[in-house]
Design a protein around this motif. Structure first.
Motif, PDB file in Angstrom:
ATOM      1  N   LEU A 616       0.797  -1.226   0.000  1.00  0.00           N
ATOM      2  CA  LEU A 616       0.000   0.000   0.000  1.00  0.00           C
ATOM      3  C   LEU A 616       0.830   1.276   0.000  1.00  0.00           C
ATOM      4  CD1 LEU A 616      -2.604  -1.200   2.659  1.00  0.00           C
ATOM      5  CD2 LEU A 616      -2.856  -1.228   0.180  1.00  0.00           C
ATOM      6  N   ALA A 617       2.150   1.146  -0.161  1.00  0.00           N
ATOM      7  CA  ALA A 617       3.013   2.330  -0.181  1.00  0.00           C
ATOM      8  C   ALA A 617       4.088   2.134  -1.237  1.00  0.00           C
ATOM      9  CB  ALA A 617       3.635   2.556   1.195  1.00  0.00           C
ATOM     10  N   GLU A 618       4.839   3.182  -1.501  1.00  0.00           N
ATOM     11  CA  GLU A 618       5.929   3.116  -2.472  1.00  0.00           C
ATOM     12  C   GLU A 618       7.089   3.942  -1.944  1.00  0.00           C
ATOM     13  OE1 GLU A 618       4.347   6.683  -5.408  1.00  0.00           O
ATOM     14  OE2 GLU A 618       3.980   4.586  -5.948  1.00  0.00           O
ATOM     15  N   PRO A 619       8.303   3.710  -2.450  1.00  0.00           N
ATOM     16  CA  PRO A 619       9.463   4.460  -1.972  1.00  0.00           C
ATOM     17  C   PRO A 619       9.248   5.963  -2.079  1.00  0.00           C
ATOM     18  CG  PRO A 619      10.174   2.595  -3.290  1.00  0.00           C
ATOM     19  CD  PRO A 619       8.687   2.666  -3.426  1.00  0.00           C
ATOM     20  N   GLY A 620       9.626   6.655  -1.013  1.00  0.00           N
ATOM     21  CA  GLY A 620       9.475   8.101  -0.977  1.00  0.00           C
ATOM     22  C   GLY A 620       8.184   8.574  -0.349  1.00  0.00           C
ATOM     23  N   ALA A 621       7.249   7.672  -0.125  1.00  0.00           N
ATOM     24  CA  ALA A 621       5.957   8.057   0.440  1.00  0.00           C
ATOM     25  C   ALA A 621       6.094   8.339   1.937  1.00  0.00           C
ATOM     26  CB  ALA A 621       4.931   6.952   0.219  1.00  0.00           C
ATOM     27  N   GLU A 622       5.429   9.395   2.404  1.00  0.00           N
ATOM     28  CA  GLU A 622       5.375   9.689   3.824  1.00  0.00           C
ATOM     29  C   GLU A 622       4.284   8.848   4.474  1.00  0.00           C
ATOM     30  OE1 GLU A 622       4.898  13.800   4.615  1.00  0.00           O
ATOM     31  OE2 GLU A 622       6.813  14.393   3.712  1.00  0.00           O
ATOM     32  N   VAL A 623       4.605   8.254   5.607  1.00  0.00           N
ATOM     33  CA  VAL A 623       3.628   7.433   6.322  1.00  0.00           C
ATOM     34  C   VAL A 623       3.534   7.907   7.761  1.00  0.00           C
ATOM     35  CG1 VAL A 623       3.913   5.384   4.879  1.00  0.00           C
ATOM     36  CG2 VAL A 623       5.388   5.697   6.869  1.00  0.00           C
ATOM     37  N   LYS A 624       2.361   7.772   8.333  1.00  0.00           N
ATOM     38  CA  LYS A 624       2.123   8.104   9.724  1.00  0.00           C
ATOM     39  C   LYS A 624       2.060   6.821  10.549  1.00  0.00           C
ATOM     40  CE  LYS A 624       1.670  12.575   9.117  1.00  0.00           C
ATOM     41  NZ  LYS A 624       2.631  13.544   9.714  1.00  0.00           N
ATOM     42  N   LYS A 625       2.345   6.940  11.823  1.00  0.00           N
ATOM     43  CA  LYS A 625       2.260   5.789  12.710  1.00  0.00           C
ATOM     44  C   LYS A 625       0.863   5.185  12.647  1.00  0.00           C
ATOM     45  CE  LYS A 625       2.847   4.351  17.530  1.00  0.00           C
ATOM     46  NZ  LYS A 625       3.185   4.780  18.912  1.00  0.00           N
ATOM     47  N   GLY A 626       0.792   3.857  12.455  1.00  0.00           N
ATOM     48  CA  GLY A 626      -0.485   3.159  12.372  1.00  0.00           C
ATOM     49  C   GLY A 626      -1.042   3.058  10.961  1.00  0.00           C
ATOM     50  N   ALA A 642       1.206  -2.301   9.782  1.00  0.00           N
ATOM     51  CA  ALA A 642       1.222  -0.843   9.772  1.00  0.00           C
ATOM     52  C   ALA A 642       2.587  -0.294  10.165  1.00  0.00           C
ATOM     53  CB  ALA A 642       0.151  -0.305  10.718  1.00  0.00           C
ATOM     54  N   ALA A 643       2.827   0.965   9.793  1.00  0.00           N
ATOM     55  CA  ALA A 643       4.063   1.656  10.170  1.00  0.00           C
ATOM     56  C   ALA A 643       4.091   1.860  11.676  1.00  0.00           C
ATOM     57  CB  ALA A 643       4.151   2.995   9.453  1.00  0.00           C
ATOM     58  N   GLY A 644       5.269   1.674  12.287  1.00  0.00           N
ATOM     59  CA  GLY A 644       5.383   1.825  13.728  1.00  0.00           C
ATOM     60  C   GLY A 644       5.650   3.244  14.173  1.00  0.00           C
ATOM     61  N   ALA A 645       5.948   4.130  13.214  1.00  0.00           N
ATOM     62  CA  ALA A 645       6.239   5.521  13.557  1.00  0.00           C
ATOM     63  C   ALA A 645       6.076   6.386  12.315  1.00  0.00           C
ATOM     64  CB  ALA A 645       7.655   5.639  14.109  1.00  0.00           C
ATOM     65  N   ASP A 646       5.957   7.690  12.505  1.00  0.00           N
ATOM     66  CA  ASP A 646       5.942   8.613  11.372  1.00  0.00           C
ATOM     67  C   ASP A 646       7.297   8.537  10.664  1.00  0.00           C
ATOM     68  OD1 ASP A 646       3.535   9.294  12.429  1.00  0.00           O
ATOM     69  OD2 ASP A 646       4.073  11.339  12.998  1.00  0.00           O
ATOM     70  N   SER A 647       7.287   8.369   9.356  1.00  0.00           N
ATOM     71  CA  SER A 647       8.553   8.241   8.650  1.00  0.00           C
ATOM     72  C   SER A 647       8.336   8.381   7.152  1.00  0.00           C
ATOM     73  CB  SER A 647       9.209   6.897   8.975  1.00  0.00           C
ATOM     74  OG  SER A 647      10.527   6.850   8.472  1.00  0.00           O
ATOM     75  N   VAL A 648       9.384   8.041   6.387  1.00  0.00           N
ATOM     76  CA  VAL A 648       9.339   8.038   4.930  1.00  0.00           C
ATOM     77  C   VAL A 648       9.789   6.664   4.453  1.00  0.00           C
ATOM     78  CG1 VAL A 648      10.328   9.012   2.823  1.00  0.00           C
ATOM     79  CG2 VAL A 648       9.775  10.511   4.747  1.00  0.00           C
ATOM     80  N   VAL A 649       9.069   6.081   3.503  1.00  0.00           N
ATOM     81  CA  VAL A 649       9.429   4.771   2.978  1.00  0.00           C
ATOM     82  C   VAL A 649      10.722   4.888   2.176  1.00  0.00           C
ATOM     83  CG1 VAL A 649       8.744   2.883   1.468  1.00  0.00           C
ATOM     84  CG2 VAL A 649       7.031   4.019   2.900  1.00  0.00           C
ATOM     85  N   ALA A 664      11.289 -11.643   8.046  1.00  0.00           N
ATOM     86  CA  ALA A 664      11.774 -11.070   6.793  1.00  0.00           C
ATOM     87  C   ALA A 664      11.469  -9.574   6.745  1.00  0.00           C
ATOM     88  CB  ALA A 664      11.130 -11.774   5.608  1.00  0.00           C
ATOM     89  N   VAL A 665      12.435  -8.779   6.276  1.00  0.00           N
ATOM     90  CA  VAL A 665      12.239  -7.338   6.149  1.00  0.00           C
ATOM     91  C   VAL A 665      11.373  -7.066   4.920  1.00  0.00           C
ATOM     92  CG1 VAL A 665      13.350  -5.111   5.790  1.00  0.00           C
ATOM     93  CG2 VAL A 665      14.413  -6.799   7.299  1.00  0.00           C
ATOM     94  N   LEU A 666      10.238  -6.431   5.140  1.00  0.00           N
ATOM     95  CA  LEU A 666       9.304  -6.140   4.055  1.00  0.00           C
ATOM     96  C   LEU A 666       9.504  -4.728   3.519  1.00  0.00           C
ATOM     97  CD1 LEU A 666       6.081  -7.630   5.707  1.00  0.00           C
ATOM     98  CD2 LEU A 666       7.846  -8.825   4.400  1.00  0.00           C
ATOM     99  N   VAL A 667       9.659  -3.779   4.453  1.00  0.00           N
ATOM    100  CA  VAL A 667       9.794  -2.368   4.086  1.00  0.00           C
ATOM    101  C   VAL A 667      10.824  -1.728   5.018  1.00  0.00           C
ATOM    102  CG1 VAL A 667       8.601  -0.151   3.865  1.00  0.00           C
ATOM    103  CG2 VAL A 667       7.368  -2.280   3.384  1.00  0.00           C
ATOM    104  N   THR A 668      11.696  -0.882   4.455  1.00  0.00           N
ATOM    105  CA  THR A 668      12.596  -0.098   5.299  1.00  0.00           C
ATOM    106  C   THR A 668      12.219   1.373   5.193  1.00  0.00           C
ATOM    107  OG1 THR A 668      14.193  -0.104   3.472  1.00  0.00           O
ATOM    108  CG2 THR A 668      14.550  -1.670   5.253  1.00  0.00           C
ATOM    109  N   PHE A 669      12.487   2.100   6.286  1.00  0.00           N
ATOM    110  CA  PHE A 669      12.097   3.506   6.377  1.00  0.00           C
ATOM    111  C   PHE A 669      13.320   4.390   6.584  1.00  0.00           C
ATOM    112  CE2 PHE A 669       8.625   0.930   8.109  1.00  0.00           C
ATOM    113  CZ  PHE A 669       7.567   1.344   7.309  1.00  0.00           C
ATOM    114  N   GLU A 670      13.211   5.634   6.146  1.00  0.00           N
ATOM    115  CA  GLU A 670      14.221   6.640   6.438  1.00  0.00           C
ATOM    116  C   GLU A 670      13.871   7.250   7.784  1.00  0.00           C
ATOM    117  OE1 GLU A 670      14.555   9.461   3.309  1.00  0.00           O
ATOM    118  OE2 GLU A 670      14.336   7.948   1.733  1.00  0.00           O
ATOM    119  N   GLU A 671      14.731   7.067   8.756  1.00  0.00           N
ATOM    120  CA  GLU A 671      14.435   7.541  10.106  1.00  0.00           C
ATOM    121  C   GLU A 671      14.598   9.059  10.212  1.00  0.00           C
ATOM    122  OE1 GLU A 671      16.332   5.340  13.186  1.00  0.00           O
ATOM    123  OE2 GLU A 671      16.325   3.493  12.008  1.00  0.00           O
ATOM    124  N   ASN A 672      13.786   9.628  11.120  1.00  0.00           N
ATOM    125  CA  ASN A 672      13.860  11.059  11.444  1.00  0.00           C
ATOM    126  C   ASN A 672      13.622  11.965  10.241  1.00  0.00           C
ATOM    127  OD1 ASN A 672      14.613  10.340  14.119  1.00  0.00           O
ATOM    128  ND2 ASN A 672      16.731  10.080  13.427  1.00  0.00           N
TER     129      ASN A 672
END
Length: 674
Positions: A616-626, A642-649, A664-672
């Motif tokens: 449901l997301a793509e690289p570069g997308a902003e996601v909110k916690k939950g 769901a995303a565990g924190a506000d971040s960017v895919v 298995a790692v499904l999605v990684t996020f850019e922290e902060n």
């Protein structure tokens, strides 16, 4: 009567059918997939035949493989159990074409009730009341949305085919209808190969009450009374009882007659369950129930009916399939006492009842309690597989009154020892003792309404922490003694990582992860036991002494209170089982400041093995916690991650259709970044 019976199923229902068949003098044949080669039902049967790889689609759902097993085994009859092919009209026809007796209804009856929309139309013709809703063929999303508006929210979207809560969604807000419709259709298509749905009015305080019916091939049909299955999570039953609490005799009569009429309308034969929804907002009334569906098979909860009637429904199935008349007519069917059944699942109630897998390190049942029946599908040491339903088994208690049955069952659950995968055992025990449940104040929203009481949040109780400390120290002492017996270097105080000083007292800092929470305690020898500090405020210590057997049976005295528990090793740590609750203790390095959580906030990982069905997301997308990011299917259920924190895919590592392992790692996020 036929002589050889093949059971086209697995787990507890296969074991249960085998026991009755053997009592009746029949030869029993089991089938198994590669995942079930050493399963309980295989060990119980007289013979067993491999039918394919682990996935159900390649084994238990393969009609050709099952019929081949029948031919090799020389089977005369096939019992489908429930689930898998039990309500597959094509399987019933294939069995009959192969000259086998199908222990179930005719294919025509299965087809008549197999599609909920057609079944409801048929019931209306038979004067059986049905729930208001749209049951037609038009599956256009906009059209279904319009129908939902006409019915009035909240509404229930339900898969036309199948059952078990799959393809079912409650919708309270019109803005959510399109999204929930797609999710229900996708899950229905995956589970049943049919994405069609119907839309019904959602009853505000619904009670799920079903009638057990039985019919023979000679035109006779009876009701074996009702079961209340209102306590559900994820639209799946978890606690059932018979008779229904607060059921007026005139309503029991009306529902029984409606159910028998439904069975006769489709030329039914064998065991079946007619499911109704009743409005409990103003008490149960004879004109306040509506037909939902008919399950053309034996139900998971059939033991509570057996308990109150004293009948063996599998024996009735086999006799009716062999052409015999019903053993009893309606006026001779007994009804005695009250029975309650709970389903023990490998799942985590604290995480929305997410399924769990793994080896059953411990499965012990109390042996000194009468009026309790256990239908288990696994044994200690067996694996709870990712490929099938996560039910471990069922526990059923019968008593003269409802309260006696509830108290008996709760006592039994509190004495069970289950460790390995996470289970709902403590949740079930809490439900049995809940004030509202004991008072019969129930409906299908009961679990959601009381979830905080049934699944307590927060850390372990103080006495459990003390028990865990005692278990850890006893285990460590036993390991040291074993090491010394083998001639290793004796334990030296000079190498201890504690606060021992010559001529003084030795105190030790212990650091645990207890059920995921960090706990730091200080322990000091005190006479025959220990003084434990840090669990209470203001220096109020706990005094503990304990002994443990080689089997992990722990007996302890905590602040003058005598307690017992079981300790089961798991990796470097252990699982402590006290009063039916399993608490995991992970032994941590006291110098490790990062031990509080092993969660990787920079990645979304698969909680268990499964299949990716939506990203449901793509690289570069902003996601909110939950926010939902990935949807996966695991153990026959759709799981939204769901995303565990506000971040960017940062990166998506999986695609739709991928099979992934746990962790298995499904999605990684850019922290902060947000």
């Amino acid at each position: 009567m036929f002589k050889t019976l093949l059971i086209a199923n697995r787990g507890e229902i296969a074991v249960r059918i085998i026991r009755t068949a053997r009592r009746m003098g029949l030869k029993t044949i089991a089938i198994y997939s590669d995942a079930d080669a050493n399963a309980y039902h295989v060990a119980e049967a007289d013979e067993a035949y491999r039918i394919g790889p682990a996935p159900a689609a390649e084994s238990y759902l393969r009609i050709d493989a099952i019929l081949d097993a029948c031919a090799r085994a020389g089977a005369d009859a096939v019992h489908p159990g429930y689930g898998f092919l039990s309500e597959n009209a094509g399987f019933a026809e294939a069995c009959e074409k192969a000259g086998l007796i199908f222990v179930g209804p005719p294919a025509s009856a299965i087809r008549a009730m197999g599609l909920k929309d057609a079944a409801k139309a048929l019931m209306e013709k038979a004067s059986v009341p049905v729930v208001p809703g749209y049951h037609g063929d038009n599956q256009d999303a906009d059209f279904l949305g319009e129908q939902a508006g006409k019915i009035g929210y909240p509404v229930l979207i339900k898969a036309v085919a199948g059952g078990g809560g799959k393809g079912m969604r409650r919708v309270d807000d019109p803005a959510d209808f399109a999204k929930e419709l797609k999710s229900a259709q996708r899950e229905a298509g995956s589970a049943f190969g049919d994405e069609r749905v119907l839309v019904e009015k959602y009853v505000a305080r619904p009670r799920h009450i079903e009638i057990q019916v039985f019919a023979d091939g000679h035109g006779q049909a009876v009701s074996l009374y009702e079961r209340d299955c209102s306590l559900q999570r994820r639209h799946q039953k978890v606690i059932e009882e018979a008779p229904a609490p607060g059921m007026p005799p005139e309503m029991r009569k009306a529902m029984g007659e409606a159910a028998v009429a439904a069975a006769k309308a489709i030329g039914y034969r064998g065991a079946g369950t007619v499911e109704f929804i009743a409005d409990a907002s103003d008490g149960l009334k004879p004109d306040g129930f509506w037909f939902m569906e008919m399950n053309t098979r034996l139900q998971v909860e059939h033991p509570v009916t057996e308990a109150i009637t004293g009948l063996d429904l599998v024996e009735w199935q086999l006799r009716v399939a062999a052409g015999e008349h019903l053993p009893l007519m309606q006026d001779k069917v007994p009804l005695k006492g009250h029975a309650v059944e709970v389903r023990l699942y490998a799942e985590d109630p604290a995480k929305k009842f997410f399924p769990s897998t793994g080896k059953l390190l411990r499965l012990r049942l109390p042996s000194n309690m009468s009026h309790v029946r256990t239908d288990m599908g696994v044994r200690e040491g067996d694996e709870v597989s990712m490929f099938y339903d996560p039910m471990i088994g069922k526990i059923i208690a019968h008593g003269e009154t409802r309260l006696i049955a509830l108290r008996t069952l709760r006592g039994f659950l509190s004495g069970m020892e289950v460790a390995g995968p996470k289970t709902n055992l403590a949740f079930l025990a809490a439900a049995m003792g809940h004030e509202a449940f004991m008072a019969g104040d129930i409906d299908t929203g009961f679990i959601d309404r009381h979830l905080d009481q049934l699944v307590p949040k927060g850390g372990a109780e103080l006495r459990v922490l003390a028990l865990g400390v005692a278990a850890h120290l006893l285990r460590r002492n036993a390991q040291l003694e074993a090491s010394q017996r083998q001639g290793d270097e004796p334990f030296s105080p000079w190498s201890a990582s504690d606060s021992w000083v010559p001529g003084g007292h030795r105190s030790e800092r212990l650091k645990f992860l207890v059920a995921g929470e960090e706990v730091m305690l200080t322990v000091m020898p005190d006479g025959e036991g220990w003084r434990i500090a840090g669990a209470r405020e203001e220096g109020d210590d706990m005094l503990a002494s304990a002994a443990m057997s080689g089997d992990g049976a722990l007996t302890a005295t905590i602040d003058g209170v005598r307690l017992s528990a079981a300790c089961v090793s798991k990796g470097a740590g252990f699982i402590l089982i006290h009063e039916g609750t399993a608490t995991e203790f992970e032994i941590a390095d006291p110098m490790d400041v990062d031990v509080a959580s092993d969660a990787d906030t920079g990645a979304l990982k698969a909680p268990m093995p499964g299949k990716i069905i939506q990203v449901l997301a793509e690289p570069g997308a902003e996601v909110k916690k939950g926010m939902a990011v990935v949807v996966m299917e695991a153990m026959k259920m759709e799981q939204t991650l769901a995303a565990g924190a506000d971040s960017v895919v940062a990166e998506i590592h999986v695609g739709v259709g991928d099979q992934v392992e746990a962790g298995a790692v499904l999605v990684t996020f850019e922290e902060n970044k947000v």
